[in-house]
Structures are given as C-alpha cells and as structure tokens.
Design an enzyme around this catalytic site. Structure first.
Site, short mmCIF file in Angstrom:
data_model
loop_
_atom_site.label_atom_id
_atom_site.label_comp_id
_atom_site.label_asym_id
_atom_site.label_seq_id
_atom_site.Cartn_x
_atom_site.Cartn_y
_atom_site.Cartn_z
N LYS B 79 0.85 -1.19 0.00
CA LYS B 79 0.00 0.00 0.00
C LYS B 79 0.88 1.24 0.00
O LYS B 79 1.85 1.31 0.76
CB LYS B 79 -0.91 -0.02 1.24
CG LYS B 79 -1.99 1.07 1.24
CD LYS B 79 -2.91 0.94 2.46
CE LYS B 79 -4.06 1.94 2.43
NZ LYS B 79 -4.99 1.78 3.57
N SER B 156 -9.93 2.02 2.32
CA SER B 156 -8.95 2.74 1.53
C SER B 156 -7.91 1.84 0.87
O SER B 156 -7.23 2.28 -0.05
CB SER B 156 -8.23 3.74 2.43
OG SER B 156 -7.45 3.06 3.41
N SER B 180 -10.55 -0.15 6.59
CA SER B 180 -9.88 0.01 5.30
C SER B 180 -9.18 -1.23 4.76
O SER B 180 -8.74 -1.23 3.62
CB SER B 180 -8.87 1.15 5.39
OG SER B 180 -9.53 2.38 5.23
#
Ligand code: MG
Ligand code: ZN
Lengths: 97, 489, 505
Positions: B79, B156, B180
């Site tokens: 990420k 997210s 997320s």
C-alpha cells in the site's frame, strides 16, 4: 452544535487551507457535524476517556545519539533549492518572530 | 503462465522450495500481468519492475544456496502509505506526488527481511481517507469482479484488493483505520486481517489517525494472510504504541476445534439494515458453524451503533493534526503565495483533495476550544464504553462474528453523500476503537455474483484464533477466488 | 514591599514567570539526533527524520530527559507526578516541522507538580516563591532572515531538543494563600536562583545570553494592600535579566496609567522592544490562538516509578541555597560573595578545592576568584561551557592556594602576587613559588635590612623629615614609596610602615 460559516472559515484558517465559502457549504460539513451530535445524549458520567488501545505505559529510550548527520537525505525532497547549497531549507520570508 | 498467477502463497512457497518454479518466473508472471492489466485496473500508483526482478534474483540465489527466508520470492503489493526507501511514496496525494523517502517503513523492511518481492506501491484513498479508493489523486482502482461494471474495490486499501483479486499481486499490505482492510477485502472476495492495534508497527507508515491505524495483510486465503501477518508483526521500539507481542505461523494455521468454541453474535447489529444476500450468506455460515459443533450465543455491545460517530470525531481530529506536517516547507508540494500564510494556504488547498479537507475541517472543529469537551472527549468516553463492552462480551464467548458490509461492491460513479459513504464502515469501526483483531473472510457470492464477507472478531492479541475461525468459514463458503476466474482472463 | 506610585495612589505588582530551560542531554527529547546544537554546528546536520517530521515518523521519549525533569523537580521541592501526559500544541510556523509542539499543557498532568523555592526578597528576608508545575516540551528550530533577500532559511538542529518549562504559581482562588514575585528585582533573584539550581543539578546551562534560558513574563497590578488580582499581560521570550526588569516596570506603569484613567487592561500577549525598553501588543486577547491541544496519540501516559525518583533523590548534590548558607555561616563570607561563588557547581567546586583544609584561605581566595579569576574564565575553566584550551596556562585551585599562602606567610606582598598571577596568565609554567623564585619576587621581611634602607632614605630626604616632624604626617606615603622604590618593591609594606613611623616620631 452548529457552526457558522465564519467559524468554519476560522477552522480552515487554523489549519491553513484556503477555501471559498461556496466550497465550504458544498462540502456538507454541517451535516456531518450535526450527525456527530448524536453522541451528546449518551451518559458518560464517570467514564474515563480512552485515548489509545495500547495498555502499556510509555516506553523510554536511552539517551544515546543514534542518528548521524543526514542533512542531504533530509534536504533531498525540499521543494525550494535556494538554501540547499548552504544546508538550509528555504521558506517564505518571515520577519515577525 | 496463468497457473502461476492462481497459486496461493502457501502453494507458491512449496513449489519454490521444491524447485518446481523460480522466484524470477513467478515475479515475471506477475509483472507481465501488471503490464497487461495494470492500466485498466489502476491498482498500482508505482510499479517497481527492476526492484522486483532484483529481489527475485536474490531469492533464487537463497533457494539455490538452501537457506531461503520465510516469504522468499513471494511477489507482493505494498500500500502506498508505507515509506519505501528510494521509491516514491505518495499516500495517493498530490501533496506527496513526487516524495521519495530516504527511509524504509518497519513493515516494508520486515517484508524485505522475509525475502518478499516488491512489485510496486498500490493505490488507495488519499491519506487512507475513504471507503472506495476514489479519493486517490491518481484516480480510483477498479474492482476486478465484473470489471465491465466499473465497481469500487473498496477503500482505503482498494489498490491492494484490486491487485490481489485480479492476480496483479499474490498478496499485499493494507492499513485499517476504520475498516480500510476488511471492507475492501470483503467486496473483492479476499481475506483482510486487521490485527490487534500495536501488533504491526506504524513506523514509516504515513499517519492518518494514530490511535486507530493498523497495518495488516490482504490475501486470497486465510493461511496466506497468516503467513503475511507473520512477516509483518512484532515489537518495534521506534513505535511507542507497539506491543510487546508477536504472531507467527510456520506453514499454515493449525486447525482449531469448532466444538470447543463459543461464538457470539452482536445483538445490536440485528437492527441494522443489510442486503438479503448478506443476511442469507451470514445465516448460512452461522448454521455451518453450529452444525460443526460451535456454540452460538448472543452478546451485547450497547453503544456499537454509536461507534461510527465516535470514529468520525476521533479519526478526523487526529488526522487534522497528523497532516499539519504537509505544509510545503520541507518536502512535498509547495505553491508559492504572497507571504508565508498565503503559501501555506495555497499549498494545502492545492495539495489535499476534498475528502481530506472535509475531515480536517471536521477534525479541527471537534478539537477547537469550544467543542473539545463536547465532541472529542465525549467520543473518547464513548470509545471506552465500546471497548469495555467488548471486554465483557468476551467473558461470554471466545470470538464474535458479524457481517463485513451491508452489501456488495458499489459502482464507482455512485454519488453518495459523505454520511452515506461513512456508513459503509458501520460494521468495522468499533473494532478499531477497541483496538481488537478482526478478519474479514469471504462468506459467499450474492445473487449478482459479487462476493460478500463476514468478520471474525477477537480479544486483543487473540489474532491467532481469529484467523483460525476465519479459516473454517472460508472452507464453508468455498468461494472460488482464483484471479483468472475473477478477472475472467 | 515594592510599589509604584501612581497619580491616585500606590500599586503593587503581581508577577508570574514561565521559564524555559534547555535540558542537558546527549540526544533530543523524542529522537536520536544529537541535542548538542550550538552556533558552530553546521545547519541541519543534527536533524533526524523524526525532527524533520517526515511522513510516518514517530516520537520515542528519551528517558534521561525525564530524569532531568525529575531532578529539577526535586530541586524545586516539587511533587513528581506518577502519571503524566504529552499533548500536542498545534500551530503553523516554519520553525515547527510537525505543525505542533509536543508539550504537557495545563490541561494535562506535567512531570513536575507543585513546589517552591526560596529567594531573598527585596526587604532582605527569605521568601518562598510557589511553583505550579514544570513540564517537558520540544524546542523549535531556528530561522535566519539575513541569508537571502527574499526567503528565510530554516535550521532544524535545535528542533526537538528538550525544554523544561517552569511555571510559578498564583492561587487565584485563595488570594491570601500566596507567595509570589512582587518586584523586578525579585524576578531577577528568582531567575538567578532557578539558573543556579539547574546548573548545580547539571540539568541545564541555563544561560540567558546563549538562549538556553528564556522567560515569559506575566504582569498585573493592583492597589496596594488589596487581595484581588488584576488582568495580566504576558510578555514573551525574554532573554536577559535586564530586559525582564525593564519590561516588568514598563508594563506595570502602562497598566497603572490605563487603570488610573478609568480604562481596563486587556489580557494581551506583548512583545518587548529592546531599542526603547517598551512593550507593545503582539496579539490581542480576541486574536488568541486556538492551539487545539489534545493528548498525543503517538505517545502513551508516562508512568514514573517510585524507585526512579528515589534513585535520583540519592544523587542530589547540595543545592546553591544550602551552599550559600554554609559559606556565610562557616566560612564567614558575605552574602554577595557566597552568591557569586555558587553560580555554578564548577565555581563552588573550584573554590572549595582551593580552600582545601584551611578555612582561613576562604576570604582571600573568594576575593581572588571574584576580582581576578572571573575576568579570565578561560584560564581556570570555571564555566563548564568553556572548552579547556590546553595551549593556555591553566590556573588551578592549588596554584591560587599557594599564592594566597605566600601572601599569608609574607613571602610575597600583594603587588608581587598580582605580578605572579599575570605571569601565569601570560603562560609562565611552574608553581607560583617557582615563578617567584625565577623572577626574584621575594618580599623583604628582614627588619635589619629594611631598617638600613630606611636609614638611607631618611638621610637623603632631610627637608621632608623636617616637614613630617612639624606635623605633615601625610608625607608617610612619600617615605614608604621611596623605601619601596629603593627595594625594587620587595619590602614588606607593613614592616616598612612600622619602622618608618618609629624612626620619624
Ligand atoms: Mg509559555
Ligand atoms: Zn513552553
């Protein structure tokens, strides 16, 4: 708690974000804050606020210098080169201290 | 080379060890697939092919020498919130569009130390603020399920879920502040584990809300998630909130006896409106667990439906402070203004997207002197009520299960109000407030052929049993989530 | 009690001080970068990723800084909090990379709680000054405004160095139950005492000139003899005792004038203008910043164990107040001398080591230190911040002891001793005795020898002898001078005087 447009602008100013009144009202911040008000009715008398899930006490490190001079690394991403040659970050001129 | 793409981490490690495949072959297969589908899915902000091949070559050398590392040769997506030395780290924000850190986050360093191969930095909501990943400055990633429908992979950590579901990474990392990891994993048919707060270090991970941010793995199977978590977890003295705890699984999770388990259902969630599919699949998995001998009990978390509002006070408050450092002075974007204050304001107006600004203004409002007690401290007290209620619930059961979301993935162009988007986190935020582990595991397919997930929730540091129960549910659900099946190619 | 006379009567001052002292430590409060910033360190060479507030960086507390705070807390006779918290004070400025200062603001318990120190009040009596708290916080970086025509340059070497902020106490709720600073002189005395304690404990150099001690000054006024408190103003960032006194007096007079003209004082933040000794409004109450303090979620509550406190208590040295009292009582020094000799531990150690086991040396050594050595600190390393320069002839305590003893035994006179001292400053090696020998500096104390010189002088100056005998006794100086000249300054002046007077009478 309802915040006036001026208050919201004050908050935006506090965190240094330029934003128009129109944009600010488009962002529906009032509706978000209004919704947050639902917590007010919960009885929390004598409840100790929880600020972190971590249950341990604050760890402490020994007083040892572990970081060497990393000036070049620190300056590498600087958005303004004007001070780099002399090892400084260049920032807008500020007179008032 | 589709057979390589469909390998789980467990399987790939077996084949790498046996010499049936090489890390370079495996990595090249993924790089080829990124080359082919990466642009369409927009799941990577930065792809790092040279680094990946160099990592793979080093892995192959270790296999040849007979001393491979635990995840040697496993190609993952990171990420783009984790700082990677020498590799652009953007947090999906214009503010950090060209930021190249000179340091390596603890989590990404641990993957390096485990021999994993870095394919690239995955897309996400800007500064991890969102539930769809479409607040990314780099555009939204796409959910590979029914790609033609342009659905969100969730947020997210949507770049990682998009990549892992589509076979553009074998597994990857996410961060979970209010759901997320779990929400995007659920709607992409993946396993997403939010570990106990403090189990994985936050050092070098761009902060959103410090008391909630939890790095964790995203994978196609529970065993894979456990292997990734084994690499990520561990105490870090650079993070003062890091726990003196570890998590370790050798090859796969040991099986837990369902007969001995008492599983709790949260009473208050009964009143929450969820899709018929979610209800049907959740009930089906509960009856599977029951038939296998688990005892099902009802527990109460009285204020759990207030968790969302408490979360949307605490998270923005911390975020408004954590993001103050993006001021255009030392790194990142700077837009010159007429004077210092004008420069700050123009820089931050241009550098942050709308959702980030919204949350920062809300966060500033709830911390302002007139509302600190009323909002921020009240939210912190409600947080305590919720955490205490979980503690009491775990006196009556070993683990809790609940849905991961109300329904399946939404179209990217759905135009919900901020509050409707926030409500997508309804089933996930309370666990972040309490800091307890929760894993979203697929529970089946909805009628529209899109996946749904359910969560297993445990007490602090009971991450192992959370994953062990998830593994049973995974088996009951029997979802086929092979990338080639999901993407249809 | 100090008062200021206004048009309508006498006014008292109520003064509160927030004193920042820079904590001595190897590394910074929350990072592993060196805390030893000083003007010679090149810019930004002692800045970690944490100090520069790079994305994802986290603070980790330096245990030694906590111990320093506890040590100072014990020196302030204060309670040490078993649990204290760190919070963020949020504002934007280019010298503050995080966008917030990690501190322990009033809303959160500080490391050091209520305490007191004793100072000498204006009326010469000891007086307690109550301390409200002392807390740890981060220092900011430094901006330079003269290096580029259109930009300021930021140096973050000082960013994150630990500060201890010591705040005096004013009990607003129980006005009669107070003991606080009431005059400019007391403010200075208080600050000097804080400085001396910090130095004695090695907690801080607490040097205002070098910026390792700074104070915010709160001033309000009230009619003499009343108990209520007036509205205060705060003058920020004062860096000299002199300016602080000027600012207090100016600010008090300004407030008195406002009040006597029927106005009200506004709770403003002031700046001090060095050029003319005035204060002016920096920020009015209406513009008061909302710092949005909240507990730092990257840091957890700091728990201090009893054991830590007890271990520190065991190592506490004698504090300046006690040392001063001992010097006055046991060594017979004046209050002034005692105060000067306890400004730093280095000085009092030096002084005591020179005295050794001869208390009779105390007074002459005190005089030498105050009148001569203080003028040449580099030669005696009385100040720890001075680097020992080995190319200099270092004057040691035993050098001075020897010199003082030589005077006491009449081996040399004061003038010769001064000559020896100057020779040492000029780099002459060897002990004072060896130097005296080398340069023939020996006091002539042999009565016979002196008498024969005096006889010669009297013989040569018959007219003056006449004048003296006829009553012009002031001429004794002339005779002494002549004898000293004839002996090359080596005659013992006491003996010369005595014999001269005998002979001339
Ligand atoms: Mg202050
Ligand atoms: Zn301060």
């Amino acid at each position: 708690m309802a915040f006036s447009k001026q208050q919201l602008q004050k908050f935006a100013h506090l965190i240094r974000i330029e934003i128009s009144d129109e944009k600010l009202s488009e962002m529906k911040i009032d509706s978000v804050i209004e919704w947050l008000d639902k917590l007010q009715k919960i009885d929390t008398t004598n409840v100790v606020p929880m600020l972190s899930p971590s249950a341990h006490s604050l760890p402490r490190r020994s007083d040892i210098v572990t970081e060497k001079n990393s000036r070049d690394s620190i300056l590498k991403n600087a958005p303004d080169d004007a001070g780099k040659a002399r090892g400084y970050f260049a920032v807008p001129k500020v007179m008032d201290e | 080379m589709t057979h390589l793409i469909n390998l789980t981490i467990t399987k790939a490690l077996q084949k790498l060890k046996s010499g049936e495949i090489t890390a370079t072959e495996l990595t090249q297969a993924y790089l080829d697939r990124i080359e082919k589908f990466g642009a369409d899915l927009n799941c990577y902000i930065t792809v790092t092919p040279e680094r990946a091949l160099a990592d793979a070559a080093a892995s192959d050398a270790r296999y040849a020498a007979g001393n491979p590392l635990p995840l040697d040769g496993i190609p993952i997506g990171m990420k783009d919130l984790f700082a990677t030395r020498g590799i652009r780290t953007t947090a999906a924000s214009k503010m950090l569009e060209n930021f190249i850190p000179e340091y390596e986050s603890t989590v990404s360093q641990k993957f390096i130390d485990s021999g994993a191969v870095l394919l690239g930095k995955t897309n996400l909501d800007e500064f991890a603020m969102g539930t769809t990943s479409k607040t990314s400055f780099f555009g939204a990633p796409i959910n590979p399920w029914q790609i033609e429908k342009n659905l969100t992979p969730g947020g997210s950590s949507g770049g990682t879920t998009s990549a892992v579901a589509s076979g553009l990474a074998i597994g990857g990392t996410g961060t979970d502040t209010g759901g997320s990891i779990r929400f995007p994993a659920a709607i992409t048919g993946l396993v997403g584990m939010k570990p106990t707060y403090g189990l994985c270090s936050r050092w070098g991970c761009v902060a959103f809300a410090s008391s909630l941010d939890t790095p964790g793995p995203i994978a196609r199977t529970v065993d894979d998630a456990a292997l990734l978590l084994s690499a990520m977890a561990g105490h870090d003295e650079k993070d003062s909130t890091s726990a003196a705890a570890n998590f370790y699984v050798k090859d796969e999770l040991p099986i837990i006896e369902l007969k001995k388990l008492r599983i709790g259902l949260i009473k208050e969630f009964d009143s929450v409106e969820i899709s018929n599919d979610m209800k049907r699949l959740f009930d089906a998995r509960i009856s599977d667990l029951k038939s296998a001998g688990a005892e099902i009990v009802t527990v109460s978390i009285p204020n759990i439906l207030d968790a969302l509002a408490a979360y949307y006070i605490i998270a923005p408050a911390e975020a408004s402070s954590n993001l103050a450092r993006y001021d255009g002075m030392r790194y990142g974007l700077r837009v010159e203004g007429s004077d210092l204050i004008d420069t700050y304001k123009k820089t931050r107006a241009a550098g942050f997207g709308e959702e980030v600004k919204r949350r920062m203004v809300v966060g500033t409002a709830v911390l302002s002197s007139e509302s600190y007690e009323v909002y921020f401290m009240q939210a912190a007290r409600v947080r305590r009520l919720i955490a205490d209620a979980f503690d009491r619930a775990f006196e009556q059961c070993d683990l809790i299960v609940c849905p991961s979301s109300a329904g399946t993935a939404l179209p990217l162009d759905s135009d919900l109000t901020p509050l409707e988007y926030y409500a997508l986190d309804l089933f996930t935020v309370a666990q972040n407030l309490a800091g307890i582990p929760a894993c979203s595991v697929p529970c089946g397919l909805a009628e529209n052929k899109l996946p749904l997930g359910m969560q297993v929730v445990g007490q602090k540091f009971d991450d192992m049993r959370v994953l062990q129960l998830a593994k049973h549910i995974e088996k009951f659900a029997g979802l086929d989530n092979k990338p080639t099946k999901i993407l249809g190619k | 009690m100090f008062t200021i006379k206004g048009k309508t009567g006498e006014w008292e001052l109520v003064i509160g001080l927030e004193t920042h002292i820079e904590v001595l430590s190897n590394s910074k409060l929350f990072s592993g970068a060196s805390a030893d910033y000083n003007p010679t360190v090149p810019a930004n060479t002692q800045v970690s990723f944490v100090d520069a507030a790079m994305p994802g960086m986290l603070p980790v507390l330096n245990e030694f800084c906590v111990e320093q705070a506890i040590r100072m807390g014990l020196g302030l006779n204060a309670e040490i909090s078993r649990t204290s918290k760190f919070a963020r004070k949020q504002y934007f400025y280019p010298d503050l990379p995080q966008g917030y200062q990690i501190s322990q603001p009033a809303e959160e318990p500080p490391v050091v709680g209520r305490g007191w120190i004793e100072i000498m009040s204006d009326d010469g009596k000891p007086k307690k000054i109550f301390i409200e708290r002392a807390h740890l916080e981060q220092d900011a970086g430094k901006l330079k405004h003269d290096m580029n025509p259109t930009k300021s340059f930021a140096d973050y070497n000082r960013t994150g160095v630990a500060l201890l902020e010591i705040v005096t106490f004013l009990d607003i709720k129980n006005p009669e139950n107070n003991s606080f600073i009431t005059s400019p002189d007391e403010a200075e005395t208080y600050l000097r005492e804080i400085r001396d304690i910090a130095r004695a404990l090695d907690v801080s150099n607490a040097n205002m000139e070098e910026g390792s001690m700074r104070a915010d000054v709160n001033v309000s006024v009230r009619r003499a003899g009343t108990n209520e408190f007036g509205t205060r103003t705060e003058t920020k960032n004062m860096v000299s005792f002199k300016f602080i006194k000027t600012a207090i007096e100016y600010e008090a007079r300004r407030q008195i004038e406002i009040l006597e003209n029927g106005g009200t004082v506004s709770q403003d933040t002031m700046r001090y203008n060095q050029a003319d000794g005035t204060t002016s409004v920096m920020r009015s109450k209406e513009d008061a910043l909302d710092y949005r303090y909240f507990p730092d979620p990257d840091l957890l509550p700091l728990i201090i164990e009893d054991e830590t406190i007890e271990n520190i208590r065991k190592t506490m040295p004698e504090l300046p107040a006690a040392t001063r009292a001992r010097y006055v009582k046991e060594l017979g020094l004046t209050e002034y001398d005692a105060a000067r000799l306890t400004e730093t531990v280095e000085i009092s150690n030096w002084f005591e080591s020179a005295i050794g086991d001869k208390p009779t040396r105390a007074k002459p050594i005190a005089n030498w230190i105050i009148s001569e050595l203080f003028a040449h600190p580099e030669h005696c390393v009385l100040d720890k911040s001075l680097q020992r320069d080995d190319s200099l002839r270092i004057i040691t305590p035993s050098d001075l002891a020897e010199l003082v003893d030589m005077i006491a035994t009449n081996d040399v006179n004061g003038k010769m001793a001064k000559d020896i001292f100057i020779k040492m400053l000029d780099g002459e090696n060897g002990s004072p005795k060896q130097i005296a020998e080398k340069f023939g500096l020996k006091q002539m104390s042999d009565n016979g020898a002196i008498e024969s010189v005096i006889n010669e002088v009297i013989a040569k100056n018959a007219p003056q002898v006449e004048q003296y005998k006829s009553g012009k006794v002031g001429l004794i100086g002339f005779f002494v001078g002549a004898v000293m000249k004839a002996t090359g300054g080596t005659a013992n002046p006491e003996i010369v005087n005595k014999i001269l007077k005998d002979k001339l009478s």
